[in-house]
Motif scaffolding. Structure first.
Motif, short mmCIF file in Angstrom:
data_model
loop_
_atom_site.label_atom_id
_atom_site.label_comp_id
_atom_site.label_asym_id
_atom_site.label_seq_id
_atom_site.Cartn_x
_atom_site.Cartn_y
_atom_site.Cartn_z
N SER A 9 1.14 -0.92 0.10
CA SER A 9 -0.30 0.32 0.12
C SER A 9 0.96 1.66 0.32
O SER A 9 1.69 1.74 1.12
CB SER A 9 -1.13 0.00 1.27
OG SER A 9 -1.63 1.17 1.38
N GLU A 12 -3.49 6.17 0.30
CA GLU A 12 -5.38 6.01 0.09
C GLU A 12 -5.50 6.39 -1.55
O GLU A 12 -6.22 5.49 -1.90
CB GLU A 12 -6.25 7.14 0.61
CG GLU A 12 -6.10 6.89 2.42
CD GLU A 12 -6.94 6.89 3.39
OE1 GLU A 12 -7.58 8.28 2.91
OE2 GLU A 12 -7.07 6.58 4.63
N SER A 15 -4.59 2.85 -5.86
CA SER A 15 -4.55 2.25 -6.06
C SER A 15 -4.54 0.72 -7.25
O SER A 15 -4.78 -0.67 -7.24
CB SER A 15 -6.38 2.12 -6.47
OG SER A 15 -6.75 2.33 -7.60
N SER A 16 -3.14 1.09 -8.16
CA SER A 16 -3.00 0.23 -9.26
C SER A 16 -1.81 0.90 -9.80
O SER A 16 -0.80 2.35 -8.88
CB SER A 16 -3.71 0.21 -10.14
OG SER A 16 -4.40 1.13 -10.66
N THR A 41 3.90 3.70 -10.22
CA THR A 41 2.03 4.49 -10.06
C THR A 41 2.02 5.99 -10.53
O THR A 41 2.74 6.60 -11.90
CB THR A 41 1.86 4.62 -8.91
OG1 THR A 41 3.01 6.15 -8.11
CG2 THR A 41 1.95 3.81 -8.09
N LYS A 67 -2.84 -4.50 -8.77
CA LYS A 67 -3.45 -3.60 -7.95
C LYS A 67 -2.81 -3.68 -6.82
O LYS A 67 -2.04 -4.55 -6.51
CB LYS A 67 -4.30 -4.76 -7.63
CG LYS A 67 -5.86 -4.52 -9.22
CD LYS A 67 -6.14 -3.65 -9.62
CE LYS A 67 -6.96 -3.48 -10.70
NZ LYS A 67 -7.56 -1.78 -11.49
N ILE A 68 -2.83 -3.12 -5.62
CA ILE A 68 -2.43 -2.66 -4.71
C ILE A 68 -2.65 -4.40 -3.99
O ILE A 68 -3.95 -4.65 -4.08
CB ILE A 68 -2.76 -1.79 -3.72
CG1 ILE A 68 -2.47 -0.28 -4.78
CG2 ILE A 68 -2.38 -1.45 -2.35
CD1 ILE A 68 -0.84 -0.36 -4.62
N GLY A 69 -1.52 -4.61 -2.74
CA GLY A 69 -2.40 -6.21 -2.59
C GLY A 69 -2.14 -6.84 -3.39
O GLY A 69 -2.25 -8.97 -2.71
#
Length: 410
Positions: A9, A12, A15-16, A41, A67-69
């Protein structure tokens, strides 16, 4: 036991991203803390590191959007990459009966053979092995791939041609065979920079005012104290710290420049976090030096060097880029004589520095040669009036031409 490598992460608002580069290959042995990949990013470029020792198995390719995660690799902890041998390093790692059993071949192959299989689509189980005990080697795979290509090229002309895969990079060649054009997808960071620059021009009433500054005073000061400064701090005294201090001084004198427009409100800033534009391989980034009003010249020089290095090494974080109230950009290091810098939204002004050139000027009725620099202040005319902009730039000019003003706060 295995450990998953996931996209971390980064804040916020992110996200990708795009997996720009792998620093390791599939099947490599990695150590905990080793840099594995580079994630790009629309805001920053970040490196990812291994959290365990072992052999890594890659799950995504360079250039893929992730994607994040998302799990992008798996590390088999405690494992070691197979030792390479010229005759057998690419062979199928058989178990039990070493005979050329196709099932055994298909279930245990070396990393090199697996990479060729992935690139060509050829199943090792269908390839005749020439290695020890009938094992399939990398050479066997390459020969099979060559044979398959030859068979394709000998198809009848009436046969429909297979659809060409979509290339990431497209090249147009001239009659001599040299590339005339090369196309590649814009990186997320470059795309975001382009979008922000266009937005800044569309959303602000941007205007630029110019002045010139005699650098003699600062240059004489640097020359006189440079050796002592280096001996005490371990790095050289540059020009950026003087201009940063001069900007802070001018912001205090003309506070209207240290404000932003937020909807129908004017937000007045009472702190002095200054952004410094840094050119990197990925594009222009603006890390922020905090509390410049409280830092010495040495403290500013050290902070600028630190954030600039992190930006160029892809170790910058979102926190390093947020919260600036004003930006300084120095095109002079590339030889620029004059330019009109674009606002770094939502800030209301940006100072552009340029090359220092010896020019004839009039001093006390005499023509003398002095090291001169053009200054450019771009500002949002919705918030900053012309009088404020000109006064601000004059304050910067006065502070640089007479550095004692910075000490006396005049």
């Amino acid at each position: 036991m295995s450990s998953e490598v996931k996209i971390p992460s980064l804040g916020e608002s992110i996200s990708s991203g795009v997996l720009a580069k792998w620093h390791v290959a599939d099947g490599d042995t990695v150590k905990s803390g080793q840099a594995l990949f580079e994630l790009e990013t629309d805001k920053i470029t970040q490196e990812g590191v291994a959290e365990a020792d072992g052999v890594i198995s890659l799950k995504v390719a360079e250039g893929d959007e992730v994607k994040i995660g998302e799990v992008i690799a798996v590390i088999a902890e405690g494992a070691a990459a197979p030792a390479k041998d010229d005759s057998e390093d690419d062979a199928v790692a058989g178990s039990g009966d070493p005979g050329p059993d196709s099932a055994a071949k298909s279930t245990a192959v070396s990393p090199a053979v697996r990479r060729v299989a992935e690139e060509t689509g050829i199943d090792p189980a269908g390839v005749e092995g020439t290695g020890k005990d009938g094992r399939v080697t990398k050479g066997d795979m390459l020969s099979a791939a060559k044979a398959a290509e030859s068979a394709k090229s000998q198809k009848p002309a009436s046969a429909p041609a297979p659809a060409a895969p979509k290339a990431e990079v497209k090249t147009q060649k001239s009659s001599s065979g040299e590339a005339k054009q090369t196309r590649k997808k814009m990186t997320p960071l470059r795309a975001k920079i382009a979008d922000r620059l266009v937005q800044a021009q569309h959303q602000a009433a941007m205007l630029t005012t110019f002045n010139e500054v005699d650098m003699s005073g600062v240059m004489a000061l640097r020359k006189k104290y440079q050796d002592a400064f280096v001996k005490k701090n371990g790095f050289k005294l540059g020009f950026m710290s003087f201009f940063t201090k001069a900007v802070v001084h001018a912001l205090k004198e003309v506070p209207g420049v240290n404000a932003i427009i937020d909807g129908n409100e004017i937000v007045q800033n009472h702190y002095y976090d200054i952004g410094v534009a840094v050119s990197t391989d990925k594009g222009l980034m603006v890390p922020v030096v905090r509390d410049c009003d409280q830092l010495s010249l040495a403290g500013i020089e050290s902070s600028i060097a630190e954030v600039a290095k992190r930006a160029r090494d892809s170790k910058i974080t979102l926190a390093d880029l947020e919260g600036g109230v004003f930006t300084i950009t120095n095109g002079g290091i590339f030889g620029s004589m004059l330019s009109t810098p674009i606002l770094n939204a939502p800030q209301s002004a940006i100072l552009g520095l340029h090359a220092i050139n010896d020019r004839p000027i009039a001093v006390d009725g005499q023509v003398v040669i002095r090291p001169m620099m053009y200054l450019a202040l771009s500002y949002d005319h919705r918030l900053v009036d012309g009088k404020e902009a000109v006064t601000f730039l004059v304050k910067v000019k006065q502070a640089i031409e007479d550095p004692a003003r910075l000490l006396l706060d005049l």
